[in-house]
Design an enzyme around this catalytic site. Sequence first.
Site, mmCIF file in Angstrom:
data_model
loop_
_atom_site.group_PDB
_atom_site.id
_atom_site.type_symbol
_atom_site.label_atom_id
_atom_site.label_comp_id
_atom_site.label_asym_id
_atom_site.label_seq_id
_atom_site.Cartn_x
_atom_site.Cartn_y
_atom_site.Cartn_z
ATOM 1 N N LYS A 165 43.334 -53.560 -56.760
ATOM 2 C CA LYS A 165 44.038 -54.816 -57.042
ATOM 3 C C LYS A 165 43.052 -55.741 -57.728
ATOM 4 C CE LYS A 165 48.183 -56.422 -56.183
ATOM 5 N NZ LYS A 165 49.413 -55.678 -55.853
ATOM 6 N N ASP A 201 51.551 -58.628 -61.035
ATOM 7 C CA ASP A 201 51.820 -59.051 -59.663
ATOM 8 C C ASP A 201 52.212 -60.528 -59.809
ATOM 9 O OD1 ASP A 201 51.325 -57.904 -56.726
ATOM 10 O OD2 ASP A 201 50.717 -59.993 -56.650
HETATM 11 N N1 GLU Z 1 51.740 -55.396 -57.963
HETATM 12 C C1 GLU Z 1 52.673 -54.358 -57.668
HETATM 13 C C2 GLU Z 1 52.477 -53.907 -56.238
HETATM 14 O O1 GLU Z 1 52.208 -54.720 -55.387
HETATM 15 C C3 GLU Z 1 52.707 -53.253 -58.712
HETATM 16 C C4 GLU Z 1 51.427 -52.561 -58.979
HETATM 17 C C5 GLU Z 1 51.478 -51.566 -60.152
HETATM 18 O O2 GLU Z 1 52.524 -51.366 -60.745
HETATM 19 O O3 GLU Z 1 50.416 -51.011 -60.427
HETATM 20 O O4 GLU Z 1 52.636 -52.776 -55.880
#
Ligand code: GLU
Length: 448
Positions: free
Chosen positions: A129, A169
């Site tokens: 992340k 996100d």
């Molecule tokens: N931010 C999204 C999550 O919490 C998607 C992450 C992504 O597609 O890599 O899973």
Amino acid sequence: MCFRLPYLNELMQRLTERNRGETEFHQAVREVLESIEPVLEKHPEYIEKGVVERMVEPERIIKFRVPWVDDAGFVRVNRGFRVQFSSAIGPYKGGLRFHPSVYEGIVKFLGFEQIFKNSLTGLPIGGAKGGSDFDPKGKSDGEVMRFCQSFMTELSKHIGSNTDIPAGDIGVGAREIGFMFGQYKRIRNGFTGVLTGKGLNYGGSLVRTEATGYGLCYFTEEMLKEKGTDFNGKTVVISGSGNVAIYAAEKASQLGATVVAMSDSDGYIYHKSGIDLELIKKIKEQRRGRIYEYRDIHPEAEYVADCSRIWEIRCDIALPCATQNELDKKSAELLIKNGCIAVAEGANMPSTPEAVECFLSNGILFGPAKAANAGGVATSALEMTQNSMRYSWDFDKVDAMLKDIMVNIYRSSSEAAEEYGMKGNLVAGANIAGFIKVADTMLSHGVV
Ligand code: GLU
């Protein structure tokens, strides 16, 4: 400390000391450790080989300065982060969050959760992340572009389509992904699928926009089946009005439910006869406006300038899709008192531990974020597959794959819960099923 295994008490204490003040990270780790305790009791090899110690320590943390120039010509400085948590089962994968609340503890909690979520999808993606304390709210397109370019100038040194593939996100949508993709391509002189959530013209996947919200409803449908029911005729309350909330509302309505409330960080709208979703899309997706503007068109709707009170509204199904720790014990008790039968998390960790406990002990169907909102990242992995093939699938094909994935996540979570004597506890089941795949892979890879 409250674990049966002294090993876990010591581990949790060390983690709290070594990651001081990172309360969201402590919360996320504690929940997983509680769930996997029976697995560790049955399989001491995970303890002997230090699997858990390694899993709670990110493989790499990148922290950098992001300088940019605002429209008035002033230099501004934000902080950028990327936490590459686990690459055991695939390249690092997870979104980027741009929000003033972002600091290392938030990125670590999200990255840690992503390991298990990504594992649950059944697709080969590791956990990561990133983000920044930059606030896109109120910034011009030019300012957002200059920020994204500066952010990517640094981040580009650490990512790649086989190494680490960020996505969106909170605060990072199609506009930000576009600016970051443009800058990456320019720096690297290579057109690769280094980000997901891309526009359809340059390698994006159909359904990616809708995936988290649709997936959340597909998962909820599976939970409802357990009680012999479905969305049809149900009243639904959804917090948030971003990408996840909007497409959860769309799918819930398609499945016959009435969505009566949605919110943003200022407050919530309650529209008894059903939210006008096209208007929400106009306000939020096109104008980047505030939810109170809804009443300019629908004065009959109610607006309350306190988003946390949205859970006071009577509903059958609650879908928290805003942010972490938005639903506390008091809200959980109110939902239960008002007859709510199911709660599924579209946001990451939106329910506090006390709220989760309250849902589980009252027999409410509860879909934890790692399982229930995994449709977004799963469809990102499908976007990566299409990019590797230099091909794109049609909407129905991706949607059908998403649905299959969500049904499988439900099954593996509920089977794992049952296997470890916690039938119906999807929190434990999702953590256990996600953990075992990563842990076994780590055993195969040796001490790395
Ligand atoms: N931010 C999204 C999550 O919490 C998607 C992450 C992504 O597609 O890599 O899973």
